[in-house]
Design a protein around this motif. Structure first.
Motif, short mmCIF file in Angstrom:
data_model
loop_
_atom_site.label_atom_id
_atom_site.label_comp_id
_atom_site.label_asym_id
_atom_site.label_seq_id
_atom_site.Cartn_x
_atom_site.Cartn_y
_atom_site.Cartn_z
N TYR A 9 34.04 105.71 44.52
CA TYR A 9 34.80 106.97 44.50
C TYR A 9 35.24 107.23 43.06
O TYR A 9 35.83 106.34 42.42
CB TYR A 9 36.04 106.87 45.39
N SER A 11 37.41 109.91 40.68
CA SER A 11 38.31 111.06 40.64
C SER A 11 38.15 111.79 39.32
O SER A 11 37.93 111.16 38.27
CB SER A 11 39.76 110.61 40.81
N ILE A 23 36.80 114.91 43.72
CA ILE A 23 36.39 113.54 44.04
C ILE A 23 34.88 113.54 44.28
O ILE A 23 34.37 114.36 45.04
CB ILE A 23 37.12 112.98 45.28
N SER A 46 42.13 115.68 40.69
CA SER A 46 42.40 114.35 41.23
C SER A 46 42.61 113.38 40.06
O SER A 46 41.67 112.82 39.52
CB SER A 46 41.23 113.89 42.11
N TYR A 48 44.10 110.52 40.10
CA TYR A 48 43.96 109.11 40.46
C TYR A 48 43.74 109.00 41.96
O TYR A 48 44.24 109.83 42.72
CB TYR A 48 45.23 108.33 40.07
N VAL A 49 43.00 107.97 42.37
CA VAL A 49 42.82 107.70 43.80
C VAL A 49 43.13 106.23 44.07
O VAL A 49 43.01 105.38 43.18
CB VAL A 49 41.38 108.01 44.30
N THR A 50 43.55 105.93 45.29
CA THR A 50 43.80 104.55 45.70
C THR A 50 43.36 104.39 47.15
O THR A 50 43.30 105.38 47.90
CB THR A 50 45.28 104.17 45.53
N LEU A 58 42.01 106.68 52.07
CA LEU A 58 42.05 106.92 50.63
C LEU A 58 43.10 107.99 50.35
O LEU A 58 43.21 108.97 51.09
CB LEU A 58 40.68 107.38 50.12
N TYR A 59 43.88 107.76 49.29
CA TYR A 59 44.92 108.72 48.90
C TYR A 59 44.62 109.22 47.49
O TYR A 59 44.17 108.44 46.64
CB TYR A 59 46.30 108.07 48.94
N SER A 60 44.87 110.50 47.25
CA SER A 60 44.59 111.07 45.95
C SER A 60 45.75 111.94 45.47
O SER A 60 46.43 112.59 46.26
CB SER A 60 43.32 111.94 46.01
N THR A 62 46.83 115.34 43.66
CA THR A 62 46.29 116.70 43.57
C THR A 62 47.38 117.59 42.97
O THR A 62 48.54 117.19 42.88
CB THR A 62 45.84 117.22 44.96
N SER A 68 45.66 112.77 51.82
CA SER A 68 45.15 111.56 52.48
C SER A 68 43.83 111.85 53.18
O SER A 68 43.60 112.96 53.69
CB SER A 68 46.17 111.02 53.48
#
Length: 352
Positions: A9, A11, A23, A46, A48-50, A58-60, A62, A68
């Motif tokens: 993934y 971002s 993403i 985006s 950052y993503v985790t 996955l959380y981003s 925005t 989510s």
């Protein structure tokens, strides 16, 4: 034995670009150390993503707060919901180890936001909002509060918030019942060093903090004293650069290899990536190599899960560059041509 499959993934920023897809999802060709684009997700900027610790969501970041997604069987993403963070766009996010709370770091407004997370991955209401205050040594861009990273200790007791403007990491105790935070201590970095990102070793005993402006990583031991307070003792300071390097460099990335045997960082300005081996007994770092990435501003860089390949996300040259890595010889060699991607920010490998 069936070979494990991975997706990656990535971002990206969308402002100023023709694309509205923040993403990008890639199939990972582990054997050849390359990506093939699989899907794109429509989301603004985006940063950052985790991925949740249960590996389901996955959380981003925005423009509108946080979003989510459910991770589907093939690695594609299905949107669950989004929520406001009641502030300016964040730059980093992570969950606690029970996946009950989501933490968001605010660079622009120095705001730390905590939100509830449901068992279905949906983001709920805000449980805590804290603004970092103060002035650093000079009231310039980097010397006002800027929270750049938020991460829990692996025992899930304390939240570490790296403030690169104030040159310290603030330590908060998390109340697991109501999602509130109580400041208990701080780790002070050298003046004008700008602690940017932090990571804990797999066993949670060691903390690694990369400093943007002074281009080094500090290594700390982590323990808890008899009063249940966190104790951090510095055991190493190691440069992210070669002794010969470009002036005006800024350290950026901080990523473990999947097996936690190596740590990877990157340097903007110098436009290089550095890989260290980690002593599994002492937590100390040993430089394997620091080499150029053939791109401008490697904002993130990561080893492939096999530790035989590496990818650099070059934010200013809108590219990803790929390398074959030989840890024994301490070298990496470019592997094929660059891939174009607008303003990439961060990357996560995910095992299907």
């Amino acid at each position: 034995m069936k070979k494990e499959k991975y997706v990656a993934y990535v971002s990206t920023y969308t402002s100023g670009n023709k694309s509205s897809f923040g993403i990008r999802i890639y199939d990972v060709d582990m054997e050849n150390g390359r990506f093939f684009e699989k899907d794109q997700v429509e989301i603004t900027n985006s940063s950052y993503v985790t991925i949740s610790h249960n590996r389901k969501f996955l959380y981003s970041i925005t423009d509108f707060g946080v979003e989510s997604y459910k991770i589907l069987e093939d690695g594609s993403l299905s949107v669950i919901n989004h929520a406001s963070i009641n502030g300016m766009r964040g730059c980093y996010l992570s969950t606690d180890y029970d996946d009950k709370f989501l933490f968001v770091a605010g660079y622009h407004d120095a705001k730390l936001t905590v939100l509830k997370v449901g068992e279905d991955g949906a983001i709920g209401e805000i449980t805590e909002e804290i603004f970092h205050k103060g002035l650093g040594s000079i009231a310039e861009r980097n010397f006002r509060p800027h929270i750049n990273c938020v991460k829990m200790t692996r025992d899930n007791k304390f939240l570490c918030a790296a403030d690169l403007g104030m040159d310290h990491v603030v330590l908060y105790e998390l109340n697991h019942s109501n999602g509130r935070l109580r400041q208990v201590d701080m780790i002070r970095s050298e003046q004008e060093s700008a602690p940017r990102h932090l990571k804990f070793s797999a066993d949670g005993k060691y903390l690694y903090i990369v400093h943007e402006l002074k281009n080094y990583i500090d290594v700390y031991t982590y323990s808890i004293d008899e009063h249940n307070n966190p104790v951090f003792d510095k055991i190493q300071n190691i440069s992210t650069l070669n002794t010969y390097h470009a002036g005006g460099s800024a350290a950026s990335a901080l990523n473990f290899s999947e097996d936690f045997k190596y740590l990877c960082s990157s340097n903007a300005g110098d436009n290089s990536v550095i890989v260290y081996s980690i002593d599994q007994e002492t937590g100390l770092l040993d430089k394997r190599f620091c080499l150029p990435v053939s791109g401008d501003y490697p904002k993130d860089a990561a080893l492939f899960p096999d530790n035989r390949h590496l990818v650099a996300l070059n934010h200013e040259s809108d590219s990803m560059t790929f390398f074959n890595v030989d840890m024994e010889k301490g070298i990496m060699v470019m592997n094929g041509k660059e891939m174009k991607v607008d303003q990439p920010n961060c990357i996560i490998f995910y095992r299907l």
